[in-house]
Design a protein around this motif. Structure first.
Motif, PDB file in Angstrom:
ATOM      1  N   ALA A   5      36.231  37.493  33.773  1.00 31.78           N
ATOM      2  CA  ALA A   5      37.114  38.559  33.301  1.00 31.78           C
ATOM      3  C   ALA A   5      36.569  39.170  32.010  1.00 31.78           C
ATOM      4  N   VAL A   6      36.038  38.313  31.143  1.00 32.32           N
ATOM      5  CA  VAL A   6      35.458  38.810  29.887  1.00 32.32           C
ATOM      6  C   VAL A   6      34.228  39.659  30.183  1.00 32.32           C
ATOM      7  N   TRP A   7      33.460  39.280  31.186  1.00 37.80           N
ATOM      8  CA  TRP A   7      32.292  40.091  31.545  1.00 37.80           C
ATOM      9  C   TRP A   7      32.700  41.461  32.056  1.00 37.80           C
ATOM     10  N   SER A  16      44.226  36.413  38.078  1.00 37.86           N
ATOM     11  CA  SER A  16      44.583  37.248  39.225  1.00 37.86           C
ATOM     12  C   SER A  16      43.382  37.472  40.142  1.00 37.86           C
ATOM     13  N   LEU A  17      42.236  37.789  39.556  1.00 39.41           N
ATOM     14  CA  LEU A  17      41.016  37.996  40.339  1.00 39.41           C
ATOM     15  C   LEU A  17      40.014  36.862  40.163  1.00 39.41           C
ATOM     16  N   LEU A  64      43.445  38.500  30.661  1.00 38.39           N
ATOM     17  CA  LEU A  64      44.357  38.660  31.794  1.00 38.39           C
ATOM     18  C   LEU A  64      44.327  40.085  32.333  1.00 38.39           C
ATOM     19  N   VAL A  65      44.172  41.043  31.417  1.00 36.35           N
ATOM     20  CA  VAL A  65      44.134  42.453  31.802  1.00 36.35           C
ATOM     21  C   VAL A  65      42.944  42.740  32.710  1.00 36.35           C
TER      22      VAL A  65
END
Length: 266
Positions: A157-159, A149-150, A143-144
Motif C-alpha cells: 500500500a505504501v508503494w 482492503s487490497l 489504509l487509503v
C-alpha cells in the motif's frame, strides 16, 4: 541483529549522499542553471548518486554554466562587434532550447539521456521520501491506498502511495522543463509532460521496487531475521541502491523517448 559494520556502512553512504546534495545545492544557488528545474534535480539526485552525480554535474552542467558566464563577459566587453553579439545570442538560444550547450554544441546523447533519467528520478526520490515518512508517522494513511482492503502487507500500500506522489511530482517537473523550452500553453504542456514522463517514471519505479523487494523480502529477513523500518539507516541505504537500479532500468526508456522527440534533450 544488524551487524555493526553494515549499520555504519549505511550511515556513511547516507552521509555521503547528504553532503553531496548540500554541496550541489550551494553550487546551483551560486551558479543557477539556465533550465531552472535542474537546480532542484541535481541536489536531489545526489542523495542517492552522490559522487557519480557530482562528477556528471561538474563535467556537464557546471561546465556549461561557466561557459555561459564567459560568453556573457565576451558579449559585454565586445559589444561593439556584431560577431560577438550574434555568437552570444546563439549560445543563449542553445541554453534555453536544449538546457545548455558546450561551446555551441549539444552534449553527447549518453549524457543527455542520463540527465533525462535523473530528471525523472528526482521526482521519484522526493515522492518516496515524503510517502515513506508520512506512512510511517501516520500508518492509517496506508489504509487509503489499499492496506487490509487490497493488500495484506502494508508495504505494498505504501508503494502505491510512493508511486502516486512520484508520478505527480514527475509530471510537475517535466511540465516546468517542457513548457519554457517549447513555449507551450498550460494545457499543451500538461499533455506533453504526461507523454514524456509516464513511461520514464514507470520504468524507473520497476527497478526501484524490484531492489526494495529484494532487500525487504529476501536479503534483510535472511541476514537479520526481519525487515527494516523507515526510521533506520539500513532502509535508506537500500533505497539509495534501489534508486540507482531505477536509473538503470529507466535509461533505455529515456534514450528511446529522447530519440523519438517525445522527451526534450537536456
Amino acid at each position: 541483529m544488524i551487524p555493526s559494520w553494515y549499520h555504519w556502512l549505511s550511515i556513511l553512504c547516507l552521509l555521503l549522499g547528504g553532503v553531496s546534495a548540500i554541496g550541489l545545492a550551494i553550487d546551483v544557488m551560486r551558479h543557477p542553471l539556465p533550465m531552472k528545474i535542474m537546480n532542484i534535480v541535481w541536489p536531489v539526485t545526489a542523495l542517492f548518486g552522490s559522487l557519480a552525480v557530482i562528477w556528471l554535474y561538474l563535467a556537464d552542467a557546471r561546465k556549461a554554466s561557466g561557459g555561459a558566464g564567459e560568453a556573457g563577459m565576451h558579449h559585454q566587453h565586445g559589444s561593439d562587434t556584431g560577431h560577438h553579439a550574434m555568437q552570444h545570442d546563439h549560445i543563449e538560444s542553445g541554453h534555453m532550447h536544449h538546457g545548455h550547450m558546450h561551446g555551441g554544441k549539444k552534449p553527447p546523447m549518453p549524457v543527455m539521456v542520463a540527465k533525462g533519467a535523473l530528471h525523472c528520478g528526482s521526482g521519484c526520490m522526493i515522492g518516496d521520501i515524503v510517502a515513506e515518512w508520512l506512512a510511517f508517522l501516520l500508518p492509517s494513511l496506508a489504509l487509503v491506498f489499499g492496506w487490509h482492503s487490497l493488500f495484506g502487507e502494508k508495504i505494498f500500500a505504501v508503494w502505491v502511495f510512493d508511486f502516486v506522489l512520484a508520478f505527480l511530482l514527475g509530471i510537475a517537473f517535466q511540465y516546468f522543463a517542457i513548457v519554457p523550452m517549447r513555449k507551450l500553453s498550460p494545457g499543451q504542456g500538461l499533455v506533453a509532460a504526461f507523454k514524456a514522463d509516464t513511461l520514464s517514471l514507470i520504468s524507473w519505479q520497476i527497478g526501484m521496487y524490484a531492489v526494495m523487494a529484494l532487500f525487504q523480502f529476501l536479503i534483510y529477513p535472511a541476514a537479520f531475521g526481519h525487515r527494516v523500518e523507515v526510521n533506520t539507516p539500513e532502509f535508506w541505504f537500500a533505497m539509495q541502491l534501489a534508486m540507482i537500479a531505477g536509473f538503470a532500468t529507466s535509461y533505455p526508456m529515456n534514450w528511446w523517448l529522447i530519440s523519438q522527440g517525445i522527451k526534450e534533450k537536456m
